[in-house]
Design an enzyme around this catalytic site. Structure first.
Site, PDB file in Angstrom:
ATOM      1  N   ASP A 106     -71.154  21.682  54.706  1.00 47.37           N
ATOM      2  CA  ASP A 106     -70.647  22.996  55.099  1.00 47.37           C
ATOM      3  C   ASP A 106     -69.177  22.926  55.523  1.00 47.37           C
ATOM      4  O   ASP A 106     -68.855  22.346  56.549  1.00 47.37           O
ATOM      5  CB  ASP A 106     -71.486  23.554  56.252  1.00 47.37           C
TER       6      ASP A 106
ATOM      7  N   ASP B   5     -80.137  29.434  52.352  1.00 50.77           N
ATOM      8  CA  ASP B   5     -79.392  28.644  53.335  1.00 50.77           C
ATOM      9  C   ASP B   5     -79.358  29.368  54.679  1.00 50.77           C
ATOM     10  O   ASP B   5     -78.795  30.446  54.793  1.00 50.77           O
ATOM     11  CB  ASP B   5     -77.965  28.410  52.806  1.00 50.77           C
ATOM     12  N   GLY B   6     -79.990  28.756  55.666  1.00 52.22           N
ATOM     13  CA  GLY B   6     -79.953  29.283  57.030  1.00 52.22           C
ATOM     14  C   GLY B   6     -81.331  29.629  57.560  1.00 52.22           C
ATOM     15  O   GLY B   6     -82.054  30.426  56.963  1.00 52.22           O
TER      16      GLY B   6
ATOM     17  N   GLY C 152     -71.662  30.447  59.363  1.00 49.24           N
ATOM     18  CA  GLY C 152     -70.810  30.039  60.478  1.00 49.24           C
ATOM     19  C   GLY C 152     -71.437  29.023  61.416  1.00 49.24           C
ATOM     20  O   GLY C 152     -70.746  28.165  61.950  1.00 49.24           O
ATOM     21  N   PHE C 153     -72.750  29.112  61.589  1.00 47.54           N
ATOM     22  CA  PHE C 153     -73.389  28.222  62.562  1.00 47.54           C
ATOM     23  C   PHE C 153     -74.780  27.802  62.096  1.00 47.54           C
ATOM     24  O   PHE C 153     -75.477  28.591  61.453  1.00 47.54           O
ATOM     25  CB  PHE C 153     -73.511  28.919  63.924  1.00 47.54           C
TER      26      PHE C 153
END
Ligand code: DX5
Ligand code: ZN
Length: 229
Positions: free
Chosen positions: A37, A173-174, A144-145
């Site tokens: 990332d 993703d996430g 972002g996180f």
């Protein structure tokens, strides 16, 4: 639906003081790809790693590097990340006014090209570029996180994309973990990026095997269901 299930640990959740051991551990545990990332503090409110670290990762990794660019000007930096050793590059449609040209540059260097779509971007934004891309990533959290909770509406978006582009590799993703992977797989995703659900666990083989098994089971149910219809 693409039937090849791949598990891609996101290095963002790894212990960066021990990156070599962290990479070795997920490679030994049966991961298929390493997800990297890249964040610039402009496109997303966080700054992570740059080409210099990608190059270092490339020296120790044996698996392909999937580089997720969360940067405001992907077209400006794409070649830098190609040179750093990426095997696939995913750029955000929101910051790519000419996605076809970017895909051509990436593929022209022998890499796989991927488009990423953020939670607030409609599926329509990627339709024109779908045919040329090797993979599409649906962000199931706001980029972002790591460690956020999956947004269910984004899974619906994955379902629509799987429907219109059944042959493309579809990444989610996430917020992917044992509780959420079944619905994402049932929607048609076949590549699963997971940070905390893998690096947050002591036993990485167990974590990866469990995610893979749950995704496989969801795919099988999906296939049986569509046969019956
Ligand atoms: C978020 C990144 C993700 C993130 C996933 O902006 O693109 O790859 O690391 O982390 P988890 O799996 O913890 O949600
Ligand atoms: Zn990512």
């Amino acid at each position: 639906m693409h039937s090849t299930i791949k598990i891609a640990p996101s290095l963002l959740a790894a212990d960066f003081c021990r990156l070599d051991r962290e990479i070795e551990s997920v490679e030994a545990a049966g991961a298929d790809l390493l997800h990297v990332d890249v964040m610039d503090g402009h496109f997303v409110p966080n700054i992570t790693i740059g080409p210099f670290i990608v190059e270092a990762i490339k020296r120790i990794a044996t698996l392909p590097l999937d580089v997720h660019l969360m940067i405001a000007e992907p077209a400006r930096y794409v070649e830098t990340f190609i040179d750093a050793g990426a095997n696939s590059i995913d750029f955000h449609i929101e910051v790519a006014p000419e996605p076809a040209a970017l895909i051509e540059t990436i593929r022209g260097h022998g890499l796989k090209a991927g488009i990423v779509i953020s939670p607030d971007t409609p599926v329509e934004a990627i339709i024109g570029a779908l045919d040329a891309a090797d993979q599409v990533t649906v962000m199931t959290v706001y980029p972002g996180f790591g460690g956020q909770e999956l947004i269910p509406e984004c899974v619906e978006k994955a379902r629509r994309i799987a429907h219109v582009a059944p042959n493309v590799d579809l990444l989610v993703d996430g917020g992917i973990n044992a509780a959420t992977i079944p619905t994402a797989a049932a929607a048609g995703a076949n590549v699963f990026v997971a940070g905390s659900a893998i690096f947050g666990k002591e036993n990485r083989s167990e974590a990866i095997n469990c995610l893979r098994r749950l995704a496989q089971e969801a795919h099988e149910r999906r296939t049986q269901h569509s046969r019956r219809r």
